[in-house]
Design a protein around this motif. Structure first.
Motif, mmCIF file in Angstrom:
data_model
loop_
_atom_site.group_PDB
_atom_site.id
_atom_site.type_symbol
_atom_site.label_atom_id
_atom_site.label_comp_id
_atom_site.label_asym_id
_atom_site.label_seq_id
_atom_site.Cartn_x
_atom_site.Cartn_y
_atom_site.Cartn_z
ATOM 1 N N GLN A 126 0.812 -1.218 0.000
ATOM 2 C CA GLN A 126 0.000 0.000 0.000
ATOM 3 C C GLN A 126 0.850 1.275 0.000
ATOM 4 O OE1 GLN A 126 -3.064 0.052 3.026
ATOM 5 N NE2 GLN A 126 -3.612 -2.074 2.623
ATOM 6 N N GLY A 127 2.167 1.107 0.022
ATOM 7 C CA GLY A 127 3.050 2.275 0.049
ATOM 8 C C GLY A 127 3.023 2.995 1.378
ATOM 9 N N MET A 128 2.816 2.251 2.452
ATOM 10 C CA MET A 128 2.755 2.839 3.788
ATOM 11 C C MET A 128 3.972 2.477 4.641
ATOM 12 S SD MET A 128 0.174 4.732 4.068
ATOM 13 C CE MET A 128 -0.475 5.179 2.479
ATOM 14 N N ALA A 129 4.955 1.792 4.036
ATOM 15 C CA ALA A 129 6.129 1.361 4.806
ATOM 16 C C ALA A 129 7.320 1.140 3.888
ATOM 17 C CB ALA A 129 5.811 0.068 5.555
ATOM 18 N N TRP A 130 8.477 1.231 4.491
ATOM 19 C CA TRP A 130 9.736 0.864 3.845
ATOM 20 C C TRP A 130 10.102 -0.551 4.280
ATOM 21 C CZ3 TRP A 130 8.791 5.910 4.603
ATOM 22 C CH2 TRP A 130 9.385 6.865 3.767
ATOM 23 N N HIS A 131 10.828 -1.253 3.444
ATOM 24 C CA HIS A 131 11.469 -2.494 3.885
ATOM 25 C C HIS A 131 12.601 -2.053 4.815
ATOM 26 C CE1 HIS A 131 14.392 -5.980 2.920
ATOM 27 N NE2 HIS A 131 13.625 -6.294 3.949
ATOM 28 N N PHE A 132 12.609 -2.561 6.045
ATOM 29 C CA PHE A 132 13.590 -2.147 7.058
ATOM 30 C C PHE A 132 14.837 -3.017 6.910
ATOM 31 C CE2 PHE A 132 13.529 -0.514 11.747
ATOM 32 C CZ PHE A 132 14.586 0.338 11.460
ATOM 33 N N LYS A 133 15.642 -2.700 5.903
ATOM 34 C CA LYS A 133 16.794 -3.527 5.520
ATOM 35 C C LYS A 133 17.831 -3.678 6.626
ATOM 36 C CE LYS A 133 16.215 -2.460 0.663
ATOM 37 N NZ LYS A 133 15.653 -1.165 0.351
ATOM 38 N N ARG A 134 17.862 -2.740 7.539
ATOM 39 C CA ARG A 134 18.822 -2.834 8.647
ATOM 40 C C ARG A 134 18.559 -4.083 9.498
ATOM 41 N NH1 ARG A 134 19.746 1.653 13.426
ATOM 42 N NH2 ARG A 134 21.332 0.467 14.543
ATOM 43 N N VAL A 146 10.035 -2.239 -4.224
ATOM 44 C CA VAL A 146 10.380 -1.823 -5.590
ATOM 45 C C VAL A 146 9.108 -1.618 -6.418
ATOM 46 C CG1 VAL A 146 11.453 -2.589 -7.754
ATOM 47 C CG2 VAL A 146 12.702 -2.821 -5.592
ATOM 48 N N VAL A 147 8.177 -2.529 -6.316
ATOM 49 C CA VAL A 147 6.917 -2.428 -7.070
ATOM 50 C C VAL A 147 6.117 -1.209 -6.607
ATOM 51 C CG1 VAL A 147 4.688 -3.551 -7.520
ATOM 52 C CG2 VAL A 147 6.805 -4.896 -7.572
ATOM 53 N N ALA A 148 6.014 -0.998 -5.299
ATOM 54 C CA ALA A 148 5.266 0.154 -4.779
ATOM 55 C C ALA A 148 5.908 1.464 -5.230
ATOM 56 C CB ALA A 148 5.188 0.085 -3.256
ATOM 57 N N ARG A 149 7.241 1.523 -5.189
ATOM 58 C CA ARG A 149 7.946 2.731 -5.647
ATOM 59 C C ARG A 149 7.664 2.984 -7.130
ATOM 60 N NH1 ARG A 149 13.111 4.609 -3.107
ATOM 61 N NH2 ARG A 149 13.269 3.636 -1.061
ATOM 62 N N LYS A 150 7.792 1.929 -7.921
ATOM 63 C CA LYS A 150 7.593 2.037 -9.374
ATOM 64 C C LYS A 150 6.186 2.546 -9.701
ATOM 65 C CE LYS A 150 7.514 -0.757 -13.556
ATOM 66 N NZ LYS A 150 7.475 -2.117 -14.080
ATOM 67 N N ASN A 151 5.201 2.053 -8.953
ATOM 68 C CA ASN A 151 3.807 2.437 -9.193
ATOM 69 C C ASN A 151 3.395 3.708 -8.441
ATOM 70 O OD1 ASN A 151 3.412 0.236 -10.908
ATOM 71 N ND2 ASN A 151 2.890 -1.104 -9.192
ATOM 72 N N ILE A 159 7.475 13.338 -3.873
ATOM 73 C CA ILE A 159 8.677 13.537 -4.696
ATOM 74 C C ILE A 159 9.935 13.054 -3.985
ATOM 75 C CG2 ILE A 159 10.165 15.292 -5.773
ATOM 76 C CD1 ILE A 159 7.565 16.928 -6.243
ATOM 77 N N ASN A 160 10.054 13.350 -2.687
ATOM 78 C CA ASN A 160 11.255 12.981 -1.948
ATOM 79 C C ASN A 160 10.887 12.423 -0.569
ATOM 80 O OD1 ASN A 160 13.993 12.708 -1.379
ATOM 81 N ND2 ASN A 160 14.167 14.802 -0.603
#
Length: 170
Positions: A126-134, A146-151, A159-160
């Motif tokens: 839903q574009g409400m979170a980042w993957h917490f790679k740490r 990646v898919v959410a960012r692309k869409n 924008i940022n």
């Protein structure tokens, strides 16, 4: 002398009883680690933290693999993330896959709602979170981001967008 023995026995009894209660509490907390159980969602703190009720015991749960915009400090999309999590699971009986505890004594877990959706993954979709790679190396979450960012879904429409871990530093 007899009174002294009675007092000693009574003190030992209360000490052991108190110690035993603490021991039960700690083992109950430890029992959720690497444990799967069903509980009711009774509160939503923000986009990645909820409170559940399990056998009349409230437990704070931090969603594994994700990090959401901060509600405190009014980070953009913080309130949206909280609402999205609420819409996904508030008031429901959910399946909790406990992984470990964090330094704030919250259970880090993957949560599945009554529609069989993995809530942690839905928050990224839903574009409400980042993957917490740490803290997560699970590539499924990276791909969903990646898919959410692309869409340009949710916060990716911005924008940022600023990652929550960067927002917390400032």
């Amino acid at each position: 002398m007899r009174l002294g023995k009675i007092i000693l026995v009574v003190l030992c009894f209360f000490f052991n009883l108190s110690f035993g209660q603490n021991k039960v509490h700690l083992s109950a907390q430890a029992s959720f680690k690497n444990h799967t159980f069903v509980a009711k969602v009774i509160g939503i703190m923000d986009g990645d933290t909820m409170e559940i009720l399990y056998k009349n015991t409230p437990i704070k749960v931090r969603l594994a693999h994700i990090d959401c915009p901060e509600k405190r400090g009014k980070q953009p999309f913080g309130a949206n993330a909280k609402k999205a999590l609420s819409d996904l699971c508030f008031g429901q009986n959910v399946t909790v896959y406990g992984e470990k505890y964090d330094r704030y004594r919250r259970l880090i877990a993957v949560v599945v709602n009554n529609k069989k959706q993995v809530v942690n993954q839905e928050m990224i979709k839903q574009g409400m979170a980042w993957h917490f790679k740490r803290y997560s190396k699970d590539m499924a979450y990276a791909k969903l981001e990646v898919v959410a960012r692309k869409n340009k879904v949710g916060l990716w429409h911005d924008i940022n967008p600023i990652a929550p871990w960067e927002w917390r530093k400032s």
